[in-house]
Design a protein around this motif. Structure first.
Motif, PDB file in Angstrom:
ATOM      1  N   THR A 150      81.301 -77.069 -19.675  1.00 41.76           N
ATOM      2  CA  THR A 150      80.365 -76.208 -20.392  1.00 41.76           C
ATOM      3  C   THR A 150      78.965 -76.817 -20.340  1.00 41.76           C
ATOM      4  OG1 THR A 150      82.125 -75.490 -21.892  1.00 41.76           O
ATOM      5  CG2 THR A 150      79.853 -75.097 -22.589  1.00 41.76           C
ATOM      6  N   ARG A 165      85.363 -62.491 -15.024  1.00 36.73           N
ATOM      7  CA  ARG A 165      84.361 -63.321 -15.687  1.00 36.73           C
ATOM      8  C   ARG A 165      83.948 -64.520 -14.843  1.00 36.73           C
ATOM      9  NH1 ARG A 165      86.267 -65.118 -21.390  1.00 36.73           N
ATOM     10  NH2 ARG A 165      88.155 -65.688 -20.209  1.00 36.73           N
ATOM     11  N   GLU A 186      81.265 -65.848 -20.509  1.00 34.20           N
ATOM     12  CA  GLU A 186      82.054 -65.476 -21.679  1.00 34.20           C
ATOM     13  C   GLU A 186      82.641 -64.077 -21.556  1.00 34.20           C
ATOM     14  OE1 GLU A 186      79.671 -65.933 -25.122  1.00 34.20           O
ATOM     15  OE2 GLU A 186      79.541 -68.132 -24.977  1.00 34.20           O
ATOM     16  N   THR A 187      81.863 -63.135 -21.000  1.00 33.17           N
ATOM     17  CA  THR A 187      82.329 -61.753 -20.882  1.00 33.17           C
ATOM     18  C   THR A 187      82.109 -61.254 -19.464  1.00 33.17           C
ATOM     19  OG1 THR A 187      80.181 -60.834 -21.529  1.00 33.17           O
ATOM     20  CG2 THR A 187      81.750 -61.320 -23.304  1.00 33.17           C
TER      21      THR A 187
END
Length: 468
Positions: free
Chosen positions: A277, A322, A342-343
Motif C-alpha cells: 500500500t 480492480r 479500492e473499487t
C-alpha cells in the motif's frame, strides 16, 4: 445534466472571446488617440506598434468566434493535452554591404523594427528597436514570449515588421525639408527614388508611422529544442524596395515546449503496488510511489518510479476488475507491474489517466523524452529587464572550426585573422590601415590544420538546424 454542461461550456468560451474583443477595441481606440496626439517620434512609433498589435488580435478573435459559431456545440470535446511554449533569444542578422557597415557610408536608411508571434488566437509582440541602421549587423530582441495551453499540433507564426525613418536622414529633419534639399545633397538617381517615396508618404493621408510586414516564418513542434537554432525566413516583396529591411533570409531563436503534465499531476491517490500500500502520482511521464502521502507532499524521493511512455503497455487485469497491469521493456527484458485499486470505478479512472499519459508521450515526441526548460512569466520579465544587447554576430563568430579538439582550442577568430585586439571591433578598422592579408594568415594556419588532419566545417550561425 451532462448535456447542459456540454452546451454551456462553448457558450462560456464564446463569452470570454467577446470580452477579449471588447478589450482590444478599447486598446485600439486609445492607441489611435495617442497616435493622433503624439508629438515625438518615440510616442508615434510605440502607438503605431500597439495599434497594429490590437488590430491583429481583434482580427484573430473575430475569426475564431466565427469558427466556433459555425461548429456544432452539441459535440462533446475530448480533453487534449496542452503545453507551455516559449520563444526567446530571437536574433535576426542583417545584410549590409561592406562599405555600409565597415566604412559607415553608403546606405543612409534607418528603421524601427519589432516582431509579432502568434499561436492560434494568442498574439504577443516584442519590444520596439529603434533606430536600426548600418551600424548594426543583427537585430536582437531581449523578449521571452510565453504561450499557454498550446496543443501538440501547434504552429508558431513569427512576423517581422519595420518602418523606415525618413526623418532620420542627416541631410534634413522633416520629409518636406528633405524634398526641398534633395538637388543639393545627394545624387540625381538617389534623389528621384527618395523624392518618390517621400511624395507617397506625404500624399497617403495616413496618420502616424506605417509598419510593413518584412518577413515571416512558421515553427512547429519539430523545431523545439533546449538550444538555439537557425531557421529560414519567407521574405515579403515590397513595391518600394527602398523601404525593405536588408534581411539575410534567416533568423536564430530558441523555441521550447514543455507539456503541462511535466509540472502538473494527472492523477494521484492511494494504490496497492505489487502488494504494498502506497501513495502514487502520475506526473512527468512516470508513475511515482511513496510510502505515505506526507512524503509525497514533502517532495521526498519516491521508492518506485515506473516509466509511462509510448512503449508502455497498460491493460486491465482479466482476473479482477480492480487490478491494472503495466508492462515496460527495460534493458531488453519485460517488467510487469500490478496495481490494485479500492473499487472498479477507481481502476477505470486510473486506467484512463495512464493511457492518456502514454498517448501524451507519443504526441509530444522529443519534447516528452527530453524535458525542455520553459521559464515562468516572472523570470521572463526579469530576463527582459536585465538582458543587454549582445555583440555583433560578425565579431563573435569564428570563421572556421575544427572537429578535432586539439585544433578547436587554437582555432583563429575574426579578431586574430584581421589582427585586432579583443577590445577592437571590425567596424573600427579604417580603410587606410593595412593589416596582414587574409591569404597570408590562412597560409600561416594551414600547417596546424594539416598536422592535426582535422576536417574543417563551416561555423556560421546561419546554417540550418539539420547541419548543426
Amino acid at each position: 445534466m451532462s448535456t447542459d454542461l456540454l452546451i454551456s461550456k462553448p457558450v462560456n468560451k464564446e463569452y470570454d472571446l467577446e470580452q477579449k474583443i471588447e478589450v482590444e477595441i478599447k486598446m485600439r481606440e486609445g492607441s489611435a488617440r495617442l497616435l493622433a496626439a503624439a508629438r515625438h517620434r518615440a510616442q508615434s512609433l510605440e502607438a503605431a506598434r500597439a495599434l497594429l498589435t490590437s488590430n491583429e488580435r481583434m482580427s484573430a478573435y473575430m475569426a475564431e468566434l466565427q469558427r466556433r459559431k459555425k461548429e456544432s456545440s452539441n459535440k462533446p470535446s475530448l480533453p487534449v493535452s496542452a503545453a507551455r511554449v516559449s520563444l526567446s533569444d530571437l536574433r535576426i542578422p542583417l545584410m549590409w554591404r561592406d562599405s555600409d557597415h565597415f566604412k559607415n557610408r553608403g546606405d543612409y536608411r534607418r528603421f524601427a523594427v519589432f516582431c509579432l508571434a502568434r499561436v492560434g488566437t494568442e498574439i504577443h509582440d516584442t519590444a520596439l528597436l529603434c533606430p536600426v541602421d548600418r551600424a548594426l549587423t543583427d537585430v536582437t530582441f531581449p523578449d521571452v514570449l510565453i504561450f499557454n495551453n498550446v496543443p501538440a499540433e501547434f504552429e508558431v507564426t513569427l512576423e517581422i515588421y519595420s518602418h523606415i525613418l525618413q526623418e532620420d536622414l542627416s541631410i534634413a529633419s522633416t520629409p518636406r525639408r528633405i524634398k526641398r534639399s534633395i538637388h543639393s545633397s545627394i545624387s540625381r538617381t538617389v534623389g528621384k527614388r527618395l523624392a518618390a517615396s517621400l511624395r507617397d508618404e506625404l500624399n497617403s493621408g495616413e496618420i502616424g508611422p506605417h509598419f510593413e510586414l518584412m518577413a515571416s516564418a512558421r515553427l512547429t513542434l519539430d523545431d523545439t529544442d533546449d538550444n538555439i537554432h537557425t531557421h529560414d525566413l519567407i521574405l515579403n516583396n515590397l513595391e518600394n524596395k527602398n523601404h525593405s529591411l536588408p534581411l539575410f533570409g534567416h533568423f536564430c531563436c530558441r523555441l521550447a515546449a514543455q507539456p503541462e503534465c511535466v509540472t502538473k499531476e494527472a492523477c494521484s491517490g492511494s494504490i496497492i503496488l505489487d502488494g504494498q500500500t502506497c501513495w502514487a502520482r502520475i506526473q512527468r511521464f512516470t508513475l511515482q510511489a511513496w510510502d505515505s502521502r506526507k512524503l509525497a507532499d514533502e517532495e521526498q524521493s519516491p521508492f518506485s518510479i515506473l516509466p509511462i511512455n509510448r512503449e508502455t503497455l497498460i491493460q486491465r487485469s482479466k482476473s479482477s476488475s480492480r487490478e491494472l497491469r503495466i508492462s515496460n521493456t527495460i534493458e531488453g527484458s519485460e517488467k510487469m507491474t500490478t496495481i490494485r485499486l479500492e473499487t472498479a470505478d477507481e481502476a477505470q479512472k486510473w486506467l484512463r489517466q495512464l493511457v492518456a499519459h502514454a498517448k501524451d508521450h507519443l504526441r509530444w515526441r522529443h519534447a516528452a523524452e527530453t524535458i525542455q526548460d520553459v521559464p515562468s512569466i516572472e523570470s521572463a520579465r526579469n530576463s527582459f529587464i536585465s538582458n543587454k544587447r549582445q555583440g555583433s554576430l560578425y565579431d563573435e563568430t569564428p570563421l572556421i572550426e575544427s572537429v578535432e579538439t586539439d585544433y578547436a582550442a587554437t582555432r583563429p577568430t575574426v579578431h586574430e585573422i584581421f589582427g585586432l585586439t579583443p577590445s577592437t571591433s571590425l567596424s573600427s578598422c579604417s580603410s587606410t590601415s593595412s593589416p596582414p592579408s587574409l591569404r597570408s594568415r590562412s597560409l600561416s594556419t594551414s600547417g596546424a590544420r594539416k598536422s592535426g588532419s582535422a576536417t574543417l566545417r563551416s561555423h556560421w550561425p546561419f546554417s540550418n538546424k539539420n547541419h548543426d
